[in-house]
Design an enzyme around this catalytic site. Structure first.
Site, PDB file in Angstrom:
ATOM      1  N   GLU A  46       0.872  -1.178  -0.029  1.00  0.00           N
ATOM      2  CA  GLU A  46       0.215   0.039  -0.056  1.00  0.00           C
ATOM      3  C   GLU A  46       0.913   1.340  -0.054  1.00  0.00           C
ATOM      4  OE1 GLU A  46      -3.535   0.412  -0.067  1.00  0.00           O
ATOM      5  OE2 GLU A  46      -3.779  -2.012  -0.192  1.00  0.00           O
ATOM      6  N   ASP A  62      -7.891   5.257  -9.461  1.00  0.00           N
ATOM      7  CA  ASP A  62      -8.271   3.881  -9.309  1.00  0.00           C
ATOM      8  C   ASP A  62      -9.694   3.668  -9.434  1.00  0.00           C
ATOM      9  OD1 ASP A  62      -8.607   4.221  -6.686  1.00  0.00           O
ATOM     10  OD2 ASP A  62      -7.926   2.770  -6.217  1.00  0.00           O
ATOM     11  N   THR A  67      -7.232   7.861  -1.881  1.00  0.00           N
ATOM     12  CA  THR A  67      -6.916   6.885  -1.067  1.00  0.00           C
ATOM     13  C   THR A  67      -6.151   7.555   0.168  1.00  0.00           C
ATOM     14  OG1 THR A  67      -6.809   5.347  -2.940  1.00  0.00           O
ATOM     15  CG2 THR A  67      -5.345   4.787  -0.812  1.00  0.00           C
TER      16      THR A  67
END
Length: 676
Positions: A46, A62, A67
């Protein structure tokens, strides 16, 4: 014989290589905290680092919005909003709370991207990335770890338990699938993997099948992370299925050393035996396992929580053991406190109170195999859900070593709750009994489910603790302070009879507790303590009641007799089930009381004894230790309102004792005091 020097060099080099190859290293023997290792593996995927990045935030395109955080919470997949709302519960004035309206709107919008999982909109989130980057509030980190556990790690370990996964590598891979695909996505992949280890499949072969299925899933999603599985494949091929550290893990072509050293700002301090003399020390926990009736043969060894109570007609209990081997008869344990950190169900009350009780497991249990049905490999509990002894040595008894009450109306407040387990720990450290640990359960197990963090929790400040206070043994000192023993009689005692709720029962020759024909029976009793209030310190107080009825008869249920402190004064001339004085009603019919924890109508009694349903009245005194309550009266802490005596449950367990009006001095209620 002439020896070729080159041959000697070759042999020496060969032996050196062999020694280096086979010699065990400290690292190979070091099995780090499994959870830290698992988190490190996923965070390399990650955040390209072995440490968690709590302030990371980026729109990586994405289809899931922004994120952010230590595991990649997303503004477009619901969990980002869940996290920010939880953070706002912990700190209402935080810098990210202002984005909740925008996140609510995104959650309500269409989730058409990322294989139907994401909403790419970032409308209203201008400045969000910068605010996450600069947020240095410790509660922001805590909120992330809370939701990491609740939304991903705990469910991943539940999935692993349900399929019979034992290897740390399999559990790590399931966790990574939960992070990347969500829990439902991980379950979908597992559903297609066929026969599980629990059903007899070889676990390594099963993991290879999961890896292959996930390869297909990653290619279908087309998010550019088709190589995410490579690190797990490499570790599997190396044979390090237990994740012994250190080892190398590859993430998208980069290599990382996984060592289990996750920096969470925790500090630990070792304490030696010498340091512990005359002091309090924390004891190392060896094991804690959940016992879950709904999955009676599943071993819950690695869950990040333990739980008690009942939900949906199923019960939950736990066994726990601490290492007490360093505590010998050379030390005197003066206090032992078990602390459990309550966190769930967050923000939710329960229909019923949860009265948590601690008992002594009747025999040793094996953490690798213990479940609701079994205590070891191939060895059943005699009673599903565990066998235990209570404080009186009664098998499956109901007088716990320790108990606390958490009201159903109380919400989890994310703090430790303490149990006084001194008596049980003393029995272990003195050698009286083998250390079989603690069996923890709720008194009743219906609509009162709660959970505490276990020893697998990520945060050291939330794990179960056992604090032991001890003193080195010394030569006994003879106490020359005179101790006076006295027996007090002449109590005022009244029956409270639900079937005759306004009748005053002042002169009956008996008092009674329990239930019969759907009606309940209780009593109030008061001794005159006025001459002992200034006479010195009470060291012991025992209430003795003479049991005589029902003669020659057993009962369908046990009678667990409990003593509480009446919440206010009552008048013997007028007290009844409904009233405490002339024209003055009890707030609660049947009497108002405080328990030992000063909880109104609470369920932690000052004293309790159990009379088994299959035993017959034997015309003798039964004793209740009321020392703590009498001390509160004689010290002036509370007005002497006497004793309220009742049964824990009040159905099919009616019994009667002689009252102060029985006419026989050898059968009247007695209060025996020792004071100096």
């Amino acid at each position: 014989m002439k020896i070729n020097k080159y041959l000697i060099w070759f042999l020496a080099l060969f032996l050196f290589v062999v020694m280096v190859t086979v010699m065990p290293t400290g690292a190979a023997e070091n099995t780090s905290n499994m959870k830290n290792v698992i988190l490190q593996m996923t965070t390399t995927l990650e955040n390209s680092d072995t440490q968690l990045h709590f302030n990371y935030a980026e729109n990586i395109g994405d289809g899931r919005g922004i994120t952010f955080g230590c595991i990649g919470f997303c503004t477009g997949t619901y969990d980002g909003n869940i996290l920010i709302k939880h953070y706002t519960e912990l700190n209402p004035d935080n810098v990210l709370a202002k984005y909740i309206p925008a996140l609510d709107k995104i959650d309500a919008g269409s989730h058409y991207a990322a294989d139907g999982d994401g909403n790419p909109s970032v409308e209203g989130l201008s400045g969000f990335i910068q605010d996450v980057n600069s947020c240095d509030d410790p509660l922001f980190k805590k909120s992330q770890m809370d939701k990491l556990d609740e939304l991903y790690y705990n469910p991943a370990m539940e999935i692993a338990d349900s399929i019979g996964a034992k290897n740390a590598l399999t559990k790590a891979f399931i966790y990574d699938m939960c992070i990347r695909h969500g829990v439902d996505g991980a379950k979908s992949i597992i559903k297609n993997a066929g026969t599980t280890p629990k059903q007899g499949a070889d676990e390594n072969t099963y993991l290879q099948k999961l890896l292959s299925l996930r390869d297909v899933k990653l290619k279908q999603e087309g998010a550019g992370d088709v190589n995410r599985n490579q690190g797990y494949k490499n570790v599997l091929n190396s044979g390090n299925i237990d994740l012994k550290t250190p080892f190398t893990f590859v993430a998208y072509g980069d290599y990382f050393t996984i060592d289990g050293k996750l920096d969470l700002g925790e500090q630990q301090q070792e304490t030696t035996v010498e340091d512990r003399k005359n002091s309090t020390a924390a004891v190392i926990i060896e094991a804690d396992n959940r016992l879950r009736e709904a999955s009676p043969d599943i071993v819950y060894q690695s869950s990040s929580f333990i739980d008690v109570g009942g939900i949906k007609s199923f019960r939950y209990r736990d066994v726990m053991r601490f290492d007490l081997s360093e505590y010998t008869s050379d030390f005197h344990v003066s206090n032992a406190t078990l602390s459990l950190y309550w966190y769930y169900p967050a923000g939710t009350s329960r229909p019923n109170d949860t009265v948590i009780e601690v008992y002594r497991p009747a025999s040793a249990w094996n953490s690798d195999y213990v479940s609701w049905n079994k205590r070891d490999k191939g060895v059943l509990w005699k009673n599903p859900g565990g066998n235990w002894y209570d404080k009186n040595g009664v098998l499956q008894g109901s007088t716990p070593y320790a108990t606390i009450t958490i009201k159903g109306s109380t919400l989890p407040d994310n703090r430790y709750y303490e149990f006084d387990v001194t008596d049980l720990v003393k029995e272990y450290t003195s050698g009286k009994y083998e250390n079989t640990g603690f069996l923890i359960k709720a008194r009743t197990e219906n609509n009162n489910y709660i959970a505490f963090y276990s020893s697998e929790a990520w945060n050291e400040n939330q794990k179960p603790r056992l604090a032991v206070t001890e003193q080195a043994s010394v030569d006994p000192i003879i106490d020359v302070t005179p101790v006076t023993d006295v027996t007090v009689t002449g109590a005022m005692d009244n029956r409270l009879r639900e079937a005759s709720s306004d009748t005053v029962f002042k002169s009956s020759t008996f008092i009674d507790v329990g239930g019969i024909k759907s009606f309940r029976y209780r009593d109030v009793m008061r001794f005159d303590l006025s001459e002992y209030e200034a006479s010195g310190e009470v060291s012991d107080a025992t209430l003795s009641l003479y049991w005589y009825y029902p003669a020659g008869s057993s009962r369908l249920q046990d009678t667990v007799i409990e003593v509480y402190r009446p919440a206010s004064a009552w008048n013997s001339d007028y007290v009844s089930w409904n009233k405490k004085d002339k024209g003055v009603s009890w707030i609660n019919p049947g009497g108002d009381w405080y328990d030992k924890n000063c909880v109104s109508q609470g369920s932690t009694p000052y004293a309790t004894i159990t009379i088994k349903g299959n035993s017959f009245p034997d015309n003798r005194y039964y004793e209740l230790d009321v020392t703590d309550l009498v001390k509160e009266y004689t010290s002036g802490k509370y007005e002497n309102t006497g004793f309220l005596i009742k049964a824990r449950t009040e159905s099919n367990n009616y019994i009667a004792f002689s009252s102060s009006d029985v006419g026989n001095i050898n059968q009247v209620p007695k209060l025996q005091l020792a004071y100096s």
